[in-house]
Design an enzyme around this catalytic site. Structure first.
Site, PDB file in Angstrom:
ATOM      1  N   ARG A   7     -10.055  -7.347  20.144  1.00 48.38           N
ATOM      2  CA  ARG A   7      -8.911  -8.188  19.773  1.00 48.38           C
ATOM      3  C   ARG A   7      -7.831  -8.145  20.845  1.00 48.38           C
ATOM      4  NH1 ARG A   7      -7.691  -6.301  13.558  1.00 48.38           N
ATOM      5  NH2 ARG A   7      -8.698  -8.031  12.504  1.00 48.38           N
ATOM      6  N   TYR A  23       4.409  -7.582  17.162  1.00 50.23           N
ATOM      7  CA  TYR A  23       4.588  -6.545  16.131  1.00 50.23           C
ATOM      8  C   TYR A  23       5.262  -5.309  16.724  1.00 50.23           C
ATOM      9  CZ  TYR A  23       3.236  -2.926  12.724  1.00 50.23           C
ATOM     10  OH  TYR A  23       3.242  -1.886  11.826  1.00 50.23           O
ATOM     11  N   LYS A  73       8.991  -3.788  16.020  1.00 47.46           N
ATOM     12  CA  LYS A  73       9.146  -2.453  15.414  1.00 47.46           C
ATOM     13  C   LYS A  73      10.059  -1.590  16.280  1.00 47.46           C
ATOM     14  CE  LYS A  73       6.736  -2.321  11.559  1.00 47.46           C
ATOM     15  NZ  LYS A  73       7.396  -2.143  10.259  1.00 47.46           N
ATOM     16  N   ALA A 110       8.934  -3.205   3.858  1.00 45.51           N
ATOM     17  CA  ALA A 110       8.467  -4.599   3.892  1.00 45.51           C
ATOM     18  C   ALA A 110       8.250  -5.022   5.336  1.00 45.51           C
ATOM     19  CB  ALA A 110       9.481  -5.517   3.223  1.00 45.51           C
ATOM     20  N   ALA A 111       7.089  -5.596   5.595  1.00 46.09           N
ATOM     21  CA  ALA A 111       6.774  -6.106   6.935  1.00 46.09           C
ATOM     22  C   ALA A 111       5.429  -6.807   6.868  1.00 46.09           C
ATOM     23  CB  ALA A 111       6.692  -4.964   7.954  1.00 46.09           C
ATOM     24  N   LEU A 168       5.122 -10.247  -2.551  1.00 48.33           N
ATOM     25  CA  LEU A 168       3.708 -10.259  -2.956  1.00 48.33           C
ATOM     26  C   LEU A 168       2.816 -11.036  -1.982  1.00 48.33           C
ATOM     27  CD1 LEU A 168       4.081 -10.616  -6.847  1.00 48.33           C
ATOM     28  CD2 LEU A 168       3.924  -8.534  -5.478  1.00 48.33           C
ATOM     29  N   PHE A 173       0.821  -1.213   0.000  1.00 49.06           N
ATOM     30  CA  PHE A 173       0.000   0.000   0.000  1.00 49.06           C
ATOM     31  C   PHE A 173       0.866   1.280   0.000  1.00 49.06           C
ATOM     32  CE2 PHE A 173      -2.166   2.659   3.466  1.00 49.06           C
ATOM     33  CZ  PHE A 173      -2.743   3.527   2.563  1.00 49.06           C
TER      34      PHE A 173
HETATM   35  P1  NAD Z   1       1.381  -3.563   3.159  1.00 49.43           P
HETATM   36  O1  NAD Z   1       1.110  -4.919   3.732  1.00 49.43           O
HETATM   37  O2  NAD Z   1       0.496  -3.076   2.084  1.00 49.43           O
HETATM   38  O3  NAD Z   1       2.889  -3.469   2.625  1.00 49.43           O
HETATM   39  C1  NAD Z   1       3.934  -4.291   3.083  1.00 49.43           C
HETATM   40  C2  NAD Z   1       4.516  -4.969   1.867  1.00 49.43           C
HETATM   41  O4  NAD Z   1       5.587  -5.811   2.284  1.00 49.43           O
HETATM   42  C3  NAD Z   1       3.498  -5.889   1.141  1.00 49.43           C
HETATM   43  O5  NAD Z   1       3.488  -5.550  -0.231  1.00 49.43           O
HETATM   44  C4  NAD Z   1       4.035  -7.288   1.346  1.00 49.43           C
HETATM   45  O6  NAD Z   1       3.752  -8.125   0.240  1.00 49.43           O
HETATM   46  C5  NAD Z   1       5.512  -7.013   1.540  1.00 49.43           C
HETATM   47  N1  NAD Z   1       6.197  -8.061   2.291  1.00 49.43           N
HETATM   48  C6  NAD Z   1       5.775  -8.734   3.394  1.00 49.43           C
HETATM   49  N2  NAD Z   1       6.691  -9.632   3.764  1.00 49.43           N
HETATM   50  C7  NAD Z   1       7.726  -9.512   2.876  1.00 49.43           C
HETATM   51  C8  NAD Z   1       8.976 -10.169   2.727  1.00 49.43           C
HETATM   52  N3  NAD Z   1       9.352 -11.138   3.556  1.00 49.43           N
HETATM   53  N4  NAD Z   1       9.777  -9.788   1.724  1.00 49.43           N
HETATM   54  C9  NAD Z   1       9.414  -8.804   0.848  1.00 49.43           C
HETATM   55  N5  NAD Z   1       8.252  -8.159   0.938  1.00 49.43           N
HETATM   56  C10 NAD Z   1       7.414  -8.503   1.949  1.00 49.43           C
HETATM   57  O7  NAD Z   1       1.438  -2.552   4.387  1.00 49.43           O
HETATM   58  P2  NAD Z   1       1.614  -0.975   4.405  1.00 49.43           P
HETATM   59  O8  NAD Z   1       0.430  -0.457   5.107  1.00 49.43           O
HETATM   60  O9  NAD Z   1       1.999  -0.448   3.087  1.00 49.43           O
HETATM   61  O10 NAD Z   1       2.840  -0.862   5.429  1.00 49.43           O
HETATM   62  C11 NAD Z   1       4.164  -0.497   5.014  1.00 49.43           C
HETATM   63  C12 NAD Z   1       5.047  -0.428   6.249  1.00 49.43           C
HETATM   64  O11 NAD Z   1       4.562   0.563   7.133  1.00 49.43           O
HETATM   65  C13 NAD Z   1       5.113  -1.725   7.076  1.00 49.43           C
HETATM   66  O12 NAD Z   1       6.422  -1.843   7.572  1.00 49.43           O
HETATM   67  C14 NAD Z   1       4.160  -1.482   8.201  1.00 49.43           C
HETATM   68  O13 NAD Z   1       4.467  -2.241   9.348  1.00 49.43           O
HETATM   69  C15 NAD Z   1       4.358  -0.003   8.427  1.00 49.43           C
HETATM   70  N6  NAD Z   1       3.219   0.663   9.057  1.00 49.43           N
HETATM   71  C16 NAD Z   1       2.020   0.738   8.390  1.00 49.43           C
HETATM   72  C17 NAD Z   1       0.958   1.396   8.993  1.00 49.43           C
HETATM   73  C18 NAD Z   1      -0.399   1.524   8.346  1.00 49.43           C
HETATM   74  O14 NAD Z   1      -1.295   2.070   8.982  1.00 49.43           O
HETATM   75  N7  NAD Z   1      -0.599   1.087   7.125  1.00 49.43           N
HETATM   76  C19 NAD Z   1       1.134   1.985  10.254  1.00 49.43           C
HETATM   77  C20 NAD Z   1       2.368   1.849  10.896  1.00 49.43           C
HETATM   78  C21 NAD Z   1       3.416   1.206  10.273  1.00 49.43           C
HETATM   79  C1  UD1 Z   2      -2.491  -0.256  12.327  1.00 45.95           C
HETATM   80  C2  UD1 Z   2      -1.628  -0.926  11.269  1.00 45.95           C
HETATM   81  C3  UD1 Z   2      -0.279  -1.252  11.853  1.00 45.95           C
HETATM   82  C4  UD1 Z   2       0.290   0.012  12.464  1.00 45.95           C
HETATM   83  C5  UD1 Z   2      -0.656   0.658  13.480  1.00 45.95           C
HETATM   84  C6  UD1 Z   2      -0.137   2.025  13.931  1.00 45.95           C
HETATM   85  C7  UD1 Z   2      -2.608  -2.282   9.484  1.00 45.95           C
HETATM   86  C8  UD1 Z   2      -3.197  -3.590   9.102  1.00 45.95           C
HETATM   87  N1  UD1 Z   2      -2.250  -2.141  10.780  1.00 45.95           N
HETATM   88  O1  UD1 Z   2      -2.759  -1.173  13.407  1.00 45.95           O
HETATM   89  O2  UD1 Z   2       0.582  -1.713  10.828  1.00 45.95           O
HETATM   90  O3  UD1 Z   2       1.525  -0.240  13.032  1.00 45.95           O
HETATM   91  O4  UD1 Z   2      -1.896   0.887  12.836  1.00 45.95           O
HETATM   92  O5  UD1 Z   2      -1.048   2.646  14.777  1.00 45.95           O
HETATM   93  O6  UD1 Z   2      -2.467  -1.403   8.672  1.00 45.95           O
HETATM   94  N2  UD1 Z   2     -11.068  -3.425  13.512  1.00 45.95           N
HETATM   95  C9  UD1 Z   2     -12.393  -3.814  13.492  1.00 45.95           C
HETATM   96  N3  UD1 Z   2     -12.830  -4.594  12.463  1.00 45.95           N
HETATM   97  C10 UD1 Z   2     -11.998  -5.018  11.456  1.00 45.95           C
HETATM   98  C11 UD1 Z   2     -10.643  -4.606  11.485  1.00 45.95           C
HETATM   99  C12 UD1 Z   2     -10.199  -3.812  12.531  1.00 45.95           C
HETATM  100  O7  UD1 Z   2     -13.178  -3.464  14.399  1.00 45.95           O
HETATM  101  O8  UD1 Z   2     -12.471  -5.730  10.547  1.00 45.95           O
HETATM  102  C13 UD1 Z   2     -10.599  -2.566  14.632  1.00 45.95           C
HETATM  103  C14 UD1 Z   2      -9.385  -3.128  15.351  1.00 45.95           C
HETATM  104  O9  UD1 Z   2      -9.755  -4.035  16.363  1.00 45.95           O
HETATM  105  C15 UD1 Z   2      -8.737  -1.845  15.900  1.00 45.95           C
HETATM  106  C16 UD1 Z   2      -9.069  -0.801  14.814  1.00 45.95           C
HETATM  107  O10 UD1 Z   2     -10.147  -1.330  14.050  1.00 45.95           O
HETATM  108  O11 UD1 Z   2      -9.349  -1.463  17.108  1.00 45.95           O
HETATM  109  C17 UD1 Z   2      -7.893  -0.535  13.888  1.00 45.95           C
HETATM  110  O12 UD1 Z   2      -7.409  -1.795  13.450  1.00 45.95           O
HETATM  111  P1  UD1 Z   2      -6.304  -1.933  12.284  1.00 45.95           P
HETATM  112  O13 UD1 Z   2      -6.736  -1.198  11.088  1.00 45.95           O
HETATM  113  O14 UD1 Z   2      -5.965  -3.387  12.160  1.00 45.95           O
HETATM  114  O15 UD1 Z   2      -5.118  -1.060  12.862  1.00 45.95           O
HETATM  115  P2  UD1 Z   2      -4.177  -1.119  14.143  1.00 45.95           P
HETATM  116  O16 UD1 Z   2      -4.304  -2.410  14.912  1.00 45.95           O
HETATM  117  O17 UD1 Z   2      -4.386   0.173  14.860  1.00 45.95           O
END
Ligand code: NAD
Ligand code: UD1
Length: 316
Positions: A277, A145, A149, A76-77, A33, A12
């Protein structure tokens, strides 16, 4: 041309960054992927895609020893907190061990690297009740997680202090926007919500599972603001060896967010309540003053970001 490496670049945040940067720069993406999709990446001759894992030592050694990068974004994560609770050992390899491997390879082969930016998370603050979270707030990781991190982020910053590797870290709050994969039960909540609204609009039977009572709150930040933050942190001299919160400074409760979307779309999403959760955080909101000092200007409130996202999904 400037050379970028983006791990997790088919995901994403990574694909949004890769598509933006590859307009004028050379970008290498590594992604296995597992969550990301190749279709997220625009077709562009500046963009090279490698299908592989960041835990693959041979592959990573080859990539880091045979290219010269100016900037590396390690995204990546396994991004799901809940998935790390289910699979602590597997997620540790990706969320922690890959970081240490990358740091060593950078120390050895990437002497001219301008910056490595690591994506840490607001999850590291845990449930300590003081809000908003500042970078120097108490750290109380509640899940594998969050532990991974925080440990990885500290290694990344120590590599700057100990070995002079140019590093910074960002602590993302809850990022949302186009290309966030909604297909796993562990996907980001807004991507799941948008998927359910799409089904509702198509006349399909659907419901959203809400874990807890919906009063939990998050600082949801639109992906375009996150890209702005990543580029600022990567290019600011003052950001060297430091970590930065990336959010909006405002939180919204999950049930209020659903009300906002219901109002915009003039529908009522059916909700099924389930118990909270394990390891879920109750409230989360960022203090973004450190990032603002680098010149960060927030462009999207939650209402503006959600509208842009819904328009891009043809829902409005
Ligand atoms: P995402 O899952 O869309 O992107 C992570 C990508 O890493 C995916 O495309 C996945 O296929 C790839 N991946 C997973 N394992 C891998 C591996 N072993 N080798 C190579 N690629 C791998 O998630 P995102 O939301 O784009 O998150 C990007 C980064 O930001 C992550 O490190 C995530 O922990 C961090 N992050 C995201 C959020 C959020 O709200 N989206 C919040 C805090 C931190
Ligand atoms: C998210 C990110 C994580 C990041 C963190 C930082 C994802 C998948 N997770 O975690 O990588 O480090 O923010 O703050 O991007 N919920 C529901 N129904 C659902 C899914 C979720 O009620 O179907 C609730 C969850 O229980 C939680 C809230 O929505 O209370 C947010 O959940 P989620 O989007 O998974 O995010 P975080 O756990 O905050």
């Amino acid at each position: 041309m400037t050379n970028y490496l983006i791990t997790g670049g088919a995901g994403f945040i990574g694909s949004t960054l890769a598509n933006h940067l590859s307009k004028e720069n050379s970008v290498v993406v590594i992604d296995d992927l597992s969550m990301g999709k190749k279709e997220n990446l625009n077709k562009n001759s500046n963009l090279k895609f490698i299908n592989g894992s960041v835990t693959d030592k041979e592959l990573m050694t080859e990539v880091l020893s045979q290219n010269t990068f100016d900037y590396i974004f390690h995204l990546a994560a396994i991004a799901s907190v809940a998935d790390s609770v289910e699979r602590p050992v597997e997620t540790h390899q990706i969320n922690f061990e890959s970081v240490l491997l990358l740091l060593e390879l950078v120390r050895k082969y990437q002497k001219d690297l301008q910056r490595l930016v690591f994506s840490s998370s607001a999850a590291i603050y845990g449930d300590e009740p003081t809000l908003p979270k500042k970078e120097e707030s108490v750290i109380r990781p509640l899940t594998p997680y969050a532990v991974d991190k925080f440990a990885a982020e500290q290694y990344v910053l120590d590599y700057n202090h100990l070995y002079g590797v140019n590093t910074s870290a960002v602590r993302f709050f809850n990022v949302y926007g186009p290309n966030q994969n909604p297909e796993s039960p562990y996907s980001g909540v807004i991507s799941i919500l948008v998927d359910r609204y799409k089904k509702l609009k198509n006349g399909e039977e659907t419901q959203f599972t809400l874990f807890g009572d919906g009063s939990q709150s998050r600082d949801f930040v639109f992906v375009e603001d996150v890209i702005q933050a990543l580029l600022l942190v990567a290019t600011s001299e003052e950001a060297l060896g430091k970590q930065f919160n990336v959010g909006t400074g405002k939180a919204i409760a999950l049930k209020e967010l659903i009300d906002v979307i219901n109002d915009v779309l003039e529908v009522k999403l059916p909700i099924k309540y389930e118990s909270e959760r394990d390891g879920d955080i109750k409230d989360s909101v960022a203090d973004i003053s450190r990032l603002k000092k680098l010149g960060y200007k927030l462009e999207f409130s939650i209402e503006e970001g959600i509208k842009k996202y819904l328009v891009s999904e043809d829902l409005v």
